[in-house]
Design a protein around this motif. Structure first.
Motif, PDB file in Angstrom:
ATOM      1  N   VAL A   1    -135.843 -21.382   6.708  1.00 40.84           N
ATOM      2  CA  VAL A   1    -134.777 -22.310   6.338  1.00 40.84           C
ATOM      3  C   VAL A   1    -133.448 -21.919   6.964  1.00 40.84           C
ATOM      4  CG1 VAL A   1    -135.863 -23.014   4.171  1.00 40.84           C
ATOM      5  CG2 VAL A   1    -134.330 -21.052   4.190  1.00 40.84           C
ATOM      6  N   VAL A   2    -133.286 -20.639   7.358  1.00 43.03           N
ATOM      7  CA  VAL A   2    -132.037 -20.230   8.018  1.00 43.03           C
ATOM      8  C   VAL A   2    -131.825 -21.053   9.281  1.00 43.03           C
ATOM      9  CG1 VAL A   2    -130.784 -18.302   9.056  1.00 43.03           C
ATOM     10  CG2 VAL A   2    -132.274 -17.896   7.090  1.00 43.03           C
ATOM     11  N   ASN A   3    -132.906 -21.386   9.952  1.00 40.13           N
ATOM     12  CA  ASN A   3    -132.805 -22.141  11.201  1.00 40.13           C
ATOM     13  C   ASN A   3    -132.219 -23.532  10.990  1.00 40.13           C
ATOM     14  OD1 ASN A   3    -133.398 -22.362  14.098  1.00 40.13           O
ATOM     15  ND2 ASN A   3    -134.876 -23.919  13.473  1.00 40.13           N
ATOM     16  N   LEU A   4    -132.337 -24.070   9.775  1.00 46.27           N
ATOM     17  CA  LEU A   4    -131.795 -25.400   9.493  1.00 46.27           C
ATOM     18  C   LEU A   4    -130.273 -25.444   9.625  1.00 46.27           C
ATOM     19  CD1 LEU A   4    -133.948 -26.374   6.366  1.00 46.27           C
ATOM     20  CD2 LEU A   4    -134.285 -27.099   8.732  1.00 46.27           C
ATOM     21  N   PHE A   5    -129.632 -24.288   9.571  1.00 48.40           N
ATOM     22  CA  PHE A   5    -128.173 -24.233   9.685  1.00 48.40           C
ATOM     23  C   PHE A   5    -127.729 -23.774  11.072  1.00 48.40           C
ATOM     24  CE2 PHE A   5    -129.467 -23.422   5.330  1.00 48.40           C
ATOM     25  CZ  PHE A   5    -128.776 -24.420   4.653  1.00 48.40           C
TER      26      PHE A   5
ATOM     27  N   GLN B   1    -135.723 -32.157   3.994  1.00 49.56           N
ATOM     28  CA  GLN B   1    -135.492 -31.212   5.078  1.00 49.56           C
ATOM     29  C   GLN B   1    -136.187 -29.874   4.830  1.00 49.56           C
ATOM     30  OE1 GLN B   1    -131.158 -31.625   4.734  1.00 49.56           O
ATOM     31  NE2 GLN B   1    -131.094 -32.121   6.914  1.00 49.56           N
ATOM     32  N   LEU B   2    -136.367 -29.538   3.560  1.00 49.70           N
ATOM     33  CA  LEU B   2    -136.941 -28.247   3.216  1.00 49.70           C
ATOM     34  C   LEU B   2    -138.456 -28.257   3.140  1.00 49.70           C
ATOM     35  CD1 LEU B   2    -134.381 -27.330   0.416  1.00 49.70           C
ATOM     36  CD2 LEU B   2    -134.559 -26.261   2.658  1.00 49.70           C
ATOM     37  N   ASP B   3    -139.059 -29.446   3.138  1.00 49.13           N
ATOM     38  CA  ASP B   3    -140.514 -29.537   2.975  1.00 49.13           C
ATOM     39  C   ASP B   3    -141.268 -28.921   4.148  1.00 49.13           C
ATOM     40  OD1 ASP B   3    -140.432 -30.656   0.496  1.00 49.13           O
ATOM     41  OD2 ASP B   3    -140.592 -32.732   1.184  1.00 49.13           O
ATOM     42  N   HIS B   4    -140.742 -29.092   5.369  1.00 47.04           N
ATOM     43  CA  HIS B   4    -141.449 -28.598   6.556  1.00 47.04           C
ATOM     44  C   HIS B   4    -140.466 -27.878   7.477  1.00 47.04           C
ATOM     45  CE1 HIS B   4    -145.048 -30.815   5.409  1.00 47.04           C
ATOM     46  NE2 HIS B   4    -144.279 -31.861   5.176  1.00 47.04           N
ATOM     47  N   PRO B   5    -139.999 -26.689   7.079  1.00 44.17           N
ATOM     48  CA  PRO B   5    -139.020 -25.979   7.909  1.00 44.17           C
ATOM     49  C   PRO B   5    -139.593 -25.533   9.245  1.00 44.17           C
ATOM     50  CG  PRO B   5    -139.814 -24.570   6.139  1.00 44.17           C
ATOM     51  CD  PRO B   5    -140.346 -25.942   5.867  1.00 44.17           C
ATOM     52  N   GLU B   6    -140.924 -25.467   9.347  1.00 47.30           N
ATOM     53  CA  GLU B   6    -141.528 -25.031  10.609  1.00 47.30           C
ATOM     54  C   GLU B   6    -141.320 -26.034  11.729  1.00 47.30           C
ATOM     55  OE1 GLU B   6    -144.731 -27.231   8.343  1.00 47.30           O
ATOM     56  OE2 GLU B   6    -143.119 -25.827   7.905  1.00 47.30           O
ATOM     57  N   VAL B   7    -140.988 -27.298  11.390  1.00 54.24           N
ATOM     58  CA  VAL B   7    -140.748 -28.307  12.421  1.00 54.24           C
ATOM     59  C   VAL B   7    -139.571 -27.896  13.301  1.00 54.24           C
ATOM     60  CG1 VAL B   7    -140.079 -30.705  12.836  1.00 54.24           C
ATOM     61  CG2 VAL B   7    -141.742 -30.165  11.042  1.00 54.24           C
TER      62      VAL B   7
ATOM     63  N   LEU C   1    -147.264 -20.543  25.730  1.00 53.00           N
ATOM     64  CA  LEU C   1    -147.123 -20.575  27.185  1.00 53.00           C
ATOM     65  C   LEU C   1    -146.292 -19.391  27.679  1.00 53.00           C
ATOM     66  CD1 LEU C   1    -147.625 -22.128  29.841  1.00 53.00           C
ATOM     67  CD2 LEU C   1    -145.474 -23.359  29.392  1.00 53.00           C
ATOM     68  N   GLY C   2    -146.859 -18.631  28.634  1.00 51.10           N
ATOM     69  CA  GLY C   2    -146.119 -17.556  29.262  1.00 51.10           C
ATOM     70  C   GLY C   2    -145.987 -16.295  28.441  1.00 51.10           C
ATOM     71  N   PHE C   3    -146.631 -16.254  27.257  1.00 53.31           N
ATOM     72  CA  PHE C   3    -146.481 -15.070  26.414  1.00 53.31           C
ATOM     73  C   PHE C   3    -147.652 -14.099  26.564  1.00 53.31           C
ATOM     74  CE2 PHE C   3    -145.828 -12.778  22.341  1.00 53.31           C
ATOM     75  CZ  PHE C   3    -144.493 -12.439  22.537  1.00 53.31           C
ATOM     76  N   GLY C   4    -148.766 -14.610  27.120  1.00 53.83           N
ATOM     77  CA  GLY C   4    -149.859 -13.712  27.445  1.00 53.83           C
ATOM     78  C   GLY C   4    -150.826 -13.424  26.329  1.00 53.83           C
ATOM     79  N   SER C   5    -150.529 -13.845  25.108  1.00 52.80           N
ATOM     80  CA  SER C   5    -151.446 -13.595  24.000  1.00 52.80           C
ATOM     81  C   SER C   5    -151.103 -14.519  22.846  1.00 52.80           C
ATOM     82  CB  SER C   5    -151.364 -12.139  23.523  1.00 52.80           C
ATOM     83  OG  SER C   5    -150.071 -11.871  23.021  1.00 52.80           O
ATOM     84  N   LYS C   6    -152.074 -14.667  21.961  1.00 56.07           N
ATOM     85  CA  LYS C   6    -151.823 -15.430  20.751  1.00 56.07           C
ATOM     86  C   LYS C   6    -151.005 -14.571  19.792  1.00 56.07           C
ATOM     87  CE  LYS C   6    -156.168 -18.041  20.975  1.00 56.07           C
ATOM     88  NZ  LYS C   6    -157.422 -18.383  20.260  1.00 56.07           N
ATOM     89  N   GLY C   7    -150.195 -15.240  19.018  1.00 54.16           N
ATOM     90  CA  GLY C   7    -149.417 -14.499  18.028  1.00 54.16           C
ATOM     91  C   GLY C   7    -149.069 -15.402  16.865  1.00 54.16           C
ATOM     92  N   LYS C   8    -149.146 -14.856  15.645  1.00 57.73           N
ATOM     93  CA  LYS C   8    -148.784 -15.637  14.470  1.00 57.73           C
ATOM     94  C   LYS C   8    -147.269 -15.557  14.303  1.00 57.73           C
ATOM     95  CE  LYS C   8    -153.158 -15.242  11.962  1.00 57.73           C
ATOM     96  NZ  LYS C   8    -153.817 -14.843  10.704  1.00 57.73           N
ATOM     97  N   TRP C   9    -146.603 -16.554  14.821  1.00 58.89           N
ATOM     98  CA  TRP C   9    -145.145 -16.588  14.756  1.00 58.89           C
ATOM     99  C   TRP C   9    -144.660 -16.926  13.340  1.00 58.89           C
ATOM    100  CZ3 TRP C   9    -142.515 -16.010  19.529  1.00 58.89           C
ATOM    101  CH2 TRP C   9    -143.350 -16.030  20.658  1.00 58.89           C
ATOM    102  N   TYR C  10    -145.463 -17.668  12.628  1.00 61.56           N
ATOM    103  CA  TYR C  10    -145.034 -18.182  11.325  1.00 61.56           C
ATOM    104  C   TYR C  10    -146.206 -18.099  10.358  1.00 61.56           C
ATOM    105  CZ  TYR C  10    -143.396 -21.485   7.759  1.00 61.56           C
ATOM    106  OH  TYR C  10    -143.017 -22.070   6.588  1.00 61.56           O
ATOM    107  N   GLU C  11    -146.074 -17.298   9.319  1.00 60.04           N
ATOM    108  CA  GLU C  11    -147.096 -17.219   8.286  1.00 60.04           C
ATOM    109  C   GLU C  11    -146.463 -16.667   7.012  1.00 60.04           C
ATOM    110  OE1 GLU C  11    -150.246 -14.524   9.180  1.00 60.04           O
ATOM    111  OE2 GLU C  11    -148.927 -12.797   9.475  1.00 60.04           O
ATOM    112  N   LYS C  12    -147.074 -17.005   5.879  1.00 58.96           N
ATOM    113  CA  LYS C  12    -146.607 -16.534   4.573  1.00 58.96           C
ATOM    114  C   LYS C  12    -145.128 -16.827   4.361  1.00 58.96           C
ATOM    115  CE  LYS C  12    -150.041 -12.816   4.382  1.00 58.96           C
ATOM    116  NZ  LYS C  12    -150.272 -11.354   4.253  1.00 58.96           N
ATOM    117  N   GLY C  13    -144.688 -17.991   4.862  1.00 55.77           N
ATOM    118  CA  GLY C  13    -143.303 -18.398   4.649  1.00 55.77           C
ATOM    119  C   GLY C  13    -142.281 -17.648   5.461  1.00 55.77           C
ATOM    120  N   GLY C  14    -142.736 -16.834   6.454  1.00 56.78           N
ATOM    121  CA  GLY C  14    -141.801 -16.052   7.257  1.00 56.78           C
ATOM    122  C   GLY C  14    -141.998 -16.286   8.737  1.00 56.78           C
ATOM    123  N   PHE C  15    -140.949 -15.999   9.504  1.00 53.89           N
ATOM    124  CA  PHE C  15    -140.914 -16.282  10.932  1.00 53.89           C
ATOM    125  C   PHE C  15    -140.546 -15.013  11.684  1.00 53.89           C
ATOM    126  CE2 PHE C  15    -138.157 -17.956  14.499  1.00 53.89           C
ATOM    127  CZ  PHE C  15    -139.218 -18.341  15.304  1.00 53.89           C
ATOM    128  N   LEU C  16    -141.334 -14.662  12.696  1.00 53.66           N
ATOM    129  CA  LEU C  16    -141.068 -13.470  13.497  1.00 53.66           C
ATOM    130  C   LEU C  16    -139.958 -13.757  14.507  1.00 53.66           C
ATOM    131  CD1 LEU C  16    -144.676 -12.116  14.099  1.00 53.66           C
ATOM    132  CD2 LEU C  16    -142.841 -10.931  12.902  1.00 53.66           C
TER     133      LEU C  16
END
Length: 355
Positions: free
Chosen positions: A110-114, A27-33, A53-68
């Motif tokens: 990984v917080v999202n897993l809970f 479960q921890l191998d690919h938390p971005e799923v 979609l609908g956000f109007g621009s590209k954005g790095k939501w997930y990088e360096k092990g962190g999520f915006l």
């Protein structure tokens, strides 16, 4: 002394009882799923390689092990359902309060897993997960090469205020809280305290203040004379977890925080692997998942304190006759070395400690 489960219960009012916050390696191998499922995105959109979609621009939501998570929360207000919007809000709140890292604007995925099943959120022991993460962050911060500290610092700071009155903000009397209120709220709106301008002098000053503490300067049971009567799980002995992180929890070393005389504790449990180099990036403690079974067998894995020790009689910091000799032999009793340099630094600055 250390932060115990009943401290988390009283200070933050988050549940101690419930399932350990553990996850399997798979479960921890690919938390971005799970993040893709939450946002209704694919991996290309999540990484910013294509436009959401609908956000109007590209954005790095997930990088360096962190999520915006804050950006995701705004995105889901427009593109999500009530369920995903609530889930992203909880992800933002828990990731920026209980499970804080040093990235400032990102949340550990990984917080999202809970949070992926909202109806199961109240089935977890959020207090033990928060404490496990803070234990790990404090361990990393203790390394010589560390340059900061993560974890739930609200918990750490308020714990210090409750147990060590000499470190409280000066000229501030905290209000009494109700039975269902978080004790941490007592310190809301505290006035700013004076501090020494020179960071090197300030550090040396507080180190000397720590070395000057005596047992009578500590409030050993700030919340309840026998806190285990209200939070029985606080006497649990074993492993606590947050995702892939496991830390040993041992109340036998902190009996005075339960209103009992401190005895020489049994030898600590040993992890499967432990690497604690000077650089915090290589800090690894590995504990087999088989240890987790102790959490569900509390009666067999707890300090039966009335058979193990006795309540203090004259002073709340009482110990057995042999304890202090053991403590001196096994601990670092002072923060400062005995070369006197730090004392001269502090004395020359003519500073005072605000009580």
């Amino acid at each position: 002394m250390t932060i115990l489960l009943h401290d988390v219960q009283y200070l933050l009012q988050i549940p101690v009882e419930g399932r350990l916050m553990s996850r399997t390696s798979a479960q921890l191998d690919h938390p971005e799923v799970g993040l893709c499922a939450l946002l209704g995105m694919n991996s290309e959109q999540l990484s910013g390689r294509s436009e959401a979609l609908g956000f109007g621009s590209k954005g790095k939501w997930y990088e360096k092990g962190g999520f915006l998570a804050e950006m995701a929360s705004r995105y889901l207000q427009v593109n999500g359902t009530h369920v995903t919007e609530a889930q992203s809000y909880l992800l933002l709140m828990s990731g920026s309060t209980l499970f804080v890292d040093k990235s400032r604007d990102r949340v550990r995925p990984v917080v999202n897993l809970f949070l992926d099943e909202l109806e199961e959120i109240d089935q977890y022991s959020w207090a033990s997960g928060t404490l496990a993460w803070l234990y790990r962050c404090l361990g990393q911060a203790s390394r010589a090469g560390a340059r900061g500290v993560a974890g739930c610092l609200t918990l750490l700071q308020c714990w210090i205020y409750e147990y060590f009155s000499g470190f409280r903000p000066s000229h501030f009397e905290p209000p009494v809280v109700g039975p269902d209120e978080a004790w941490a709220s007592r310190w809301n709106g505290q006035p700013a305290t004076g501090s020494v301008a020179d960071p090197s002098v300030r550090l040396a000053f507080y180190r000397r203040a720590l070395d000057s503490l005596t047992p009578s300067d500590v409030c050993w049971t700030p919340f309840h004379q026998r806190p285990h009567q209200a939070v029985r799980r606080s006497l649990y002995t074993g492993v606590i977890r947050f995702a892939e992180i496991g830390e040993f929890y041992d109340p036998a070393r902190c009996l005075r925080q339960f209103g009992y005389r401190q005895m020489v504790p049994p030898p600590p449990s040993r992890p499967q692997r432990a690497d604690r180099p000077e650089a915090p990036g290589g800090y690894v403690i590995r504990i087999p998942e088989s240890f987790d079974a102790a959490w569900d067998a509390l009666l067999s894995h707890m300090v039966h304190i009335d058979m193990y020790s006795q309540p203090w009689r004259r002073y709340p910091y009482e110990t057995t006759v042999d304890y202090l000799d053991w403590f001196v032999a096994h601990s670092h009793c002072r923060v400062l070395q005995d070369d006197g340099d730090a004392d001269r630094l502090v004395d020359s600055a003519a500073v005072r400690f605000d009580h």
